[in-house]
Write a protein that holds these residues in place. Structure first.
Motif, PDB file in Angstrom:
ATOM      1  N   GLN A 109       0.916  -1.166   0.157  1.00 54.48           N
ATOM      2  CA  GLN A 109       0.101  -0.008  -0.095  1.00 54.48           C
ATOM      3  C   GLN A 109       0.924   1.204   0.004  1.00 54.48           C
ATOM      4  O   GLN A 109       1.979   1.327   0.757  1.00 54.48           O
ATOM      5  N   ASN A 110       0.443   2.358  -0.937  1.00 55.22           N
ATOM      6  CA  ASN A 110       1.042   3.456  -0.687  1.00 55.22           C
ATOM      7  C   ASN A 110       0.215   4.757   0.094  1.00 55.22           C
ATOM      8  O   ASN A 110      -0.622   5.139  -0.488  1.00 55.22           O
TER       9      ASN A 110
ATOM     10  N   GLY B 114      -3.609   4.643   0.371  1.00 52.60           N
ATOM     11  CA  GLY B 114      -3.538   3.325   0.502  1.00 52.60           C
ATOM     12  C   GLY B 114      -3.731   2.339  -0.793  1.00 52.60           C
ATOM     13  O   GLY B 114      -3.878   1.014  -0.594  1.00 52.60           O
ATOM     14  N   GLN B 115      -3.470   3.153  -1.882  1.00 45.53           N
ATOM     15  CA  GLN B 115      -3.703   2.176  -3.173  1.00 45.53           C
ATOM     16  C   GLN B 115      -2.509   1.087  -3.058  1.00 45.53           C
ATOM     17  O   GLN B 115      -1.506   1.229  -2.794  1.00 45.53           O
ATOM     18  N   TRP B 116      -3.082  -0.109  -3.675  1.00 46.28           N
ATOM     19  CA  TRP B 116      -1.828  -1.379  -3.676  1.00 46.28           C
ATOM     20  C   TRP B 116      -0.987  -1.192  -5.019  1.00 46.28           C
ATOM     21  O   TRP B 116      -1.783  -0.853  -6.084  1.00 46.28           O
TER      22      TRP B 116
ATOM     23  N   LEU C 272      -2.088   2.574   6.286  1.00 42.58           N
ATOM     24  CA  LEU C 272      -2.168   2.475   4.671  1.00 42.58           C
ATOM     25  C   LEU C 272      -0.822   2.022   4.470  1.00 42.58           C
ATOM     26  O   LEU C 272      -0.284   2.604   3.394  1.00 42.58           O
ATOM     27  N   SER C 273      -0.023   0.920   4.826  1.00 42.65           N
ATOM     28  CA  SER C 273       1.026   0.689   4.799  1.00 42.65           C
ATOM     29  C   SER C 273       1.142  -1.009   4.675  1.00 42.65           C
ATOM     30  O   SER C 273       2.495  -1.385   5.035  1.00 42.65           O
ATOM     31  N   ASP C 274       0.138  -1.831   4.613  1.00 43.45           N
ATOM     32  CA  ASP C 274       0.521  -3.245   4.449  1.00 43.45           C
ATOM     33  C   ASP C 274       1.097  -3.525   3.219  1.00 43.45           C
ATOM     34  O   ASP C 274       1.464  -2.879   2.154  1.00 43.45           O
ATOM     35  N   SER C 275       1.506  -4.853   3.300  1.00 47.41           N
ATOM     36  CA  SER C 275       2.550  -5.160   2.269  1.00 47.41           C
ATOM     37  C   SER C 275       2.676  -6.788   2.099  1.00 47.41           C
ATOM     38  O   SER C 275       2.516  -7.471   3.231  1.00 47.41           O
TER      39      SER C 275
END
Length: 496
Positions: free
Chosen positions: A118-119, A124-126, A484-487
């Motif tokens: 996520q950016n 939070g767009q992947w 909003l920083s998942d990966s």
């Protein structure tokens, strides 16, 4: 004539046998081919386990003993095997070839990362991505048995600079550069050079085979500004079989996070009226505070002191740990000011770290834990509290802690190598914005400085020198929108 030729052939064979016997390594040289003693483990297959070794497991920057020797008496390759029972390569040039120069060895490590994350800047767009994160060369040269040269030359992000045509955006840098003077086991001197601050385990042992996640553990991504390299000099040695130490004097970290061209010819921050970015803030912790390494560009005369104790108790096989501390009496750079033109006073920085690693004997279970705390003497003088931006404010302290559980699963022998899988889970909590936000900014902490990281995945080791990784990370903070920083990331790492 035939009899004479047969006698001559027998004589030649006899001489060859004597020569081989003469060239065979002595027991003490054979022992030297194995890296320095690491904590013992009674695991039946110890070579499959990452060694919980603070003594000499992963980086030349750790307080070392004499460099490993190959069977010709030359320094062995800097390849640090995953465990004590795996001997170092006897080929000192990248583990592939004999050294053309006596005393010279060259190792390497590196990592490639890929995946989707996520950016937060894009709500939070992947987004998919790839990063040739680093390629590092590790030359070592034994000038004499007691004078050892070491260096670490690093290329990051696939380039040696910014190149619009070739789409390169990387760096080339000297991450370590020093000469050791080996005096006695209890006391040795590392001459002034570029070295790693002896804080924590992963800052010193940061090769990708030493941790299981794709990215370095979160505590080392800001709270400990790894790779924390500084101009410094140190002494180190072995106190007992179970205890080692290192004490370093170094250039202080600076509360200045702006570009090099923002430094004036007078070696100050930009003049009053010109804003500049802080080096210490409540969003990035100490990430941008490391002192520069070249051209007398430091903005302070302050000298910091740091120290570390490594312990591997013989009464507890498989256990390794360390405690370490850092102190700078002043991180305020020359000419520091707020956005209103008022000059800022001194602010000290104190850091404490304690960590452990425990591979439970006769099982695949491994446990790790760490706690880090940073205290500021006068946070009201930090730039982040005086830049008219309350979102990055810094309190009186920062802290973080983590716990990790992993299990080593043998996979069998493939491609002439014993494979192993290590599923793991890590929980980390960090708080960069504790109470006491004194300064000219509004004293309003944001939740972005308080984060939780849930990281799970698997690391597969086709060899102790190679690792294939897959990691999912969930990031939670108290900001209004969330982290909003998942990966989902994959990685390939090597170290030999």
């Amino acid at each position: 004539m035939l009899k004479k030729m047969e006698a001559m052939e027998q004589r030649i064979q006899s001489l060859e046998a004597e020569l081989k016997k003469k060239d065979a390594p002595a027991p003490e040289k054979q022992a030297a081919a194995v890296p320095e003693k690491q904590p013992a483990s009674s695991d039946k297959n110890p070579k499959k386990a990452p060694a919980p070794d603070p003594k000499k497991g992963a980086s030349a920057a750790a307080p070392p003993s004499d460099p490993p020797q190959n069977t010709q008496g030359k320094p062995a390759s800097k390849s640090k095997p995953l465990d004590v029972s795996t001997p170092a390569s006897d080929l000192p040039i990248l583990g592939l070839a004999p050294s053309p120069v006596a005393g010279l060895s060259i190792g390497a490590y590196g990592e490639v990362k890929f995946g989707t994350m996520q950016n937060p800047a894009a709500n939070g767009q992947w987004q998919n991505g790839f990063d040739a994160a680093r390629m590092v060369l590790l030359p070592t040269y034994a000038i004499t048995d007691n004078i050892i040269f070491n260096a670490e030359i690093e290329f990051e992000h696939a380039g040696s600079g910014f190149d619009n045509e070739d789409k390169l955006h990387g760096t080339a840098e000297i991450e370590q550069l020093w000469i050791d003077f080996k005096i006695v086991d209890q006391f040795n001197w590392r001459a002034p050079g570029i070295d790693l601050v002896p804080i924590g385990y992963i800052n010193v042992h940061h090769e990708p085979t030493q941790f299981y996640s794709v990215n370095r553990p979160e505590l080392y991504n800001g709270l400990i500004p790894s790779t924390w390299k500084v101009p410094g000099t140190s002494i180190y040695g072995t106190i007992t079989e179970d205890l080692k130490y290192q004490v370093m004097l170094s250039a202080s970290n600076e509360d200045f996070g702006d570009t090099f061209d923002a430094r004036t010819a007078a070696k100050t921050v930009p003049p009053p009226g010109t804003p500049y970015f802080p080096g210490i803030d409540g969003l990035n912790a100490l990430t941008f505070s490391n002192p520069p390494l070249g051209d007398f560009q430091q903005l302070s005369n302050t000298v910091a002191v740091s120290g570390r104790l490594d312990f591997t108790p013989t009464f507890l096989p498989g256990f390794g740990g360390s405690i370490s501390a850092y102190y700078s009496p002043n991180t305020t750079p020359r000419g520091a000011h707020d956005d209103f033109g008022n000059f800022l006073g001194a602010s000290s920085l104190t850091m404490f770290d304690a960590e452990f690693r425990y591979r439970v004997p006769n099982t695949g279970l491994e446990l790790r834990g760490e706690y880090v705390r940073v205290e500021f003497g006068h946070p009201e003088n930090l730039r982040a509290n005086n830049d008219t931006d309350p979102t990055d404010n810094v309190g009186k302290s920062m802290f973080g802690y983590s716990g990790e559980i992993a299990y080593h699963v043998p996979l069998g022998t493939f491609l002439s190598s014993d494979w192993e899988a290590v599923p793991f889970y890590n929980y980390t909590y960090e708080n960069f914005q504790t109470g006491g936000f004194a300064g000219t900014d509004a004293n309003l902490p944001t939740g972005a400085g308080q984060r939780q990281f849930h990281t799970a995945g698997v690391a597969v080791f086709p060899s102790p020198k190679v690792v294939l990784k897959a990691t999912y990370q969930r990031v939670i903070d108290k900001s209004l929108a969330g982290a909003l920083s998942d990966s989902f990331l994959g990685g390939v790492g090597f170290f030999f």
